[in-house]
Design a protein around this motif. Sequence first.
Motif, mmCIF file in Angstrom:
data_model
loop_
_atom_site.group_PDB
_atom_site.id
_atom_site.type_symbol
_atom_site.label_atom_id
_atom_site.label_comp_id
_atom_site.label_asym_id
_atom_site.label_seq_id
_atom_site.Cartn_x
_atom_site.Cartn_y
_atom_site.Cartn_z
ATOM 1 N N GLN A 186 5.170 44.385 26.488
ATOM 2 C CA GLN A 186 4.707 44.493 25.620
ATOM 3 C C GLN A 186 3.527 43.722 25.549
ATOM 4 O O GLN A 186 2.325 44.307 24.652
ATOM 5 C CB GLN A 186 5.698 43.283 24.669
ATOM 6 N N PHE A 187 3.287 42.990 27.075
ATOM 7 C CA PHE A 187 1.497 42.260 26.533
ATOM 8 C C PHE A 187 0.982 43.261 27.965
ATOM 9 O O PHE A 187 -0.127 43.066 28.379
ATOM 10 C CB PHE A 187 1.947 40.867 27.298
ATOM 11 N N GLY A 188 1.793 43.920 29.084
ATOM 12 C CA GLY A 188 1.266 44.933 29.679
ATOM 13 C C GLY A 188 0.878 46.030 29.528
ATOM 14 O O GLY A 188 2.232 46.778 28.704
ATOM 15 N N LEU A 240 3.470 32.096 29.189
ATOM 16 C CA LEU A 240 4.398 32.264 28.573
ATOM 17 C C LEU A 240 4.297 34.200 28.496
ATOM 18 O O LEU A 240 4.591 34.442 27.768
ATOM 19 C CB LEU A 240 4.908 31.117 27.697
ATOM 20 N N ASN A 241 2.847 34.287 27.196
ATOM 21 C CA ASN A 241 2.749 35.331 26.811
ATOM 22 C C ASN A 241 1.451 36.359 27.651
ATOM 23 O O ASN A 241 0.858 37.406 27.226
ATOM 24 C CB ASN A 241 1.509 35.180 25.434
ATOM 25 N N THR A 242 1.617 36.399 29.078
ATOM 26 C CA THR A 242 0.944 36.596 30.346
ATOM 27 C C THR A 242 2.491 38.019 30.605
ATOM 28 O O THR A 242 3.348 37.557 30.521
ATOM 29 C CB THR A 242 0.676 36.248 30.900
ATOM 30 N N TRP A 243 1.706 39.119 31.263
ATOM 31 C CA TRP A 243 2.928 40.223 31.259
ATOM 32 C C TRP A 243 3.131 40.075 32.183
ATOM 33 O O TRP A 243 4.465 39.970 33.078
ATOM 34 C CB TRP A 243 2.493 41.610 31.721
ATOM 35 N N TRP A 244 2.351 39.534 33.365
ATOM 36 C CA TRP A 244 2.516 38.925 34.453
ATOM 37 C C TRP A 244 3.814 37.603 35.055
ATOM 38 O O TRP A 244 5.198 38.264 35.890
ATOM 39 C CB TRP A 244 1.552 38.729 35.999
ATOM 40 N N PHE A 245 3.620 37.111 33.923
ATOM 41 C CA PHE A 245 4.672 35.742 34.743
ATOM 42 C C PHE A 245 6.607 35.926 33.692
ATOM 43 O O PHE A 245 6.967 36.218 34.190
ATOM 44 C CB PHE A 245 4.500 34.725 33.285
ATOM 45 N N ASN A 246 6.101 37.190 32.834
ATOM 46 C CA ASN A 246 7.665 37.977 32.083
ATOM 47 C C ASN A 246 7.589 38.678 33.244
ATOM 48 O O ASN A 246 8.762 39.022 33.274
ATOM 49 C CB ASN A 246 6.952 38.708 30.965
#
Length: 283
Positions: free
Chosen positions: A232-234, A2-8
Amino acid sequence: MLNTWWFNLIIYLVFYIVFTQSYKVATKSSKNDGALTTLLQFLGGLIVLLFVPLFKIQFPDDIRTYIFLIIACIFYAIADRVNTTARRGLDVSTFSILGQLTTVFLIIWGIVFFKEEIVLKKIIGAILILIGNVMVLYKKGKFEFNKYVVFGVLGNLASSIGISVDVGISDKFNMPIYVAFTLIIPSLLILLVDKINTSDVLNELKEGNKKAILLVSSSWGIMIIGMLRAYQFGSVTTIAPIASVTTIINVFVAYFYLKEKDSLLKKVLAALIVISGIVLIQI
């Protein structure tokens, strides 16, 4: 996960396609573009509040943050209002390609107001985006430059100003609350400025395409959260080019779902040119 750029980013891509295609369907049965925009934004803001418990509760202490948020919301209200009319009059594929003009405006604001360095590859990338737009608007030996195109350009202009004012604000809020603000505040502004009666808004829900309205409203907030969390994550250089793929995906989805079969090859080529411009800007 859930806290990965690719999932979001996947969340963003899926819900952006649903949002864009459903918005076009919603406009087909609309009687009042302002009332429809108000309805979709307000419902979208309420629905996204359901996700508040999933994120940290926080608010900024600096009053200037709220001032900038309100200023940004004024421009978001302008963008969303004119974009509804533009969506009604333009093919989804054309509107999606036109939508990438926001990137061009952001480059201009960066150079003019934020004194960013003039980088050749960004200028070339912006030119490619403009070429893609010129290509998709050139039909039967002449440019299709009607009020819907003008509204689409104005929407991108207003959106780019809102983004420039709004940059970095979302991190200071509980994210769903922030997204709700950027939807509900513009909806109320449109309601007041456009002098729309609440009965007109309710009539849009009563007589409109309820399925399309629900899809647009529910996907709007989720789409924004997905994009914000992806950034945020990528890195921007990774996410922005991939996100721009929605341009060509919308062309194909509109071809099969909305039967937009006019000039498919030209639209695909224009979308590829636009995507190339965005990739060049970000690398």
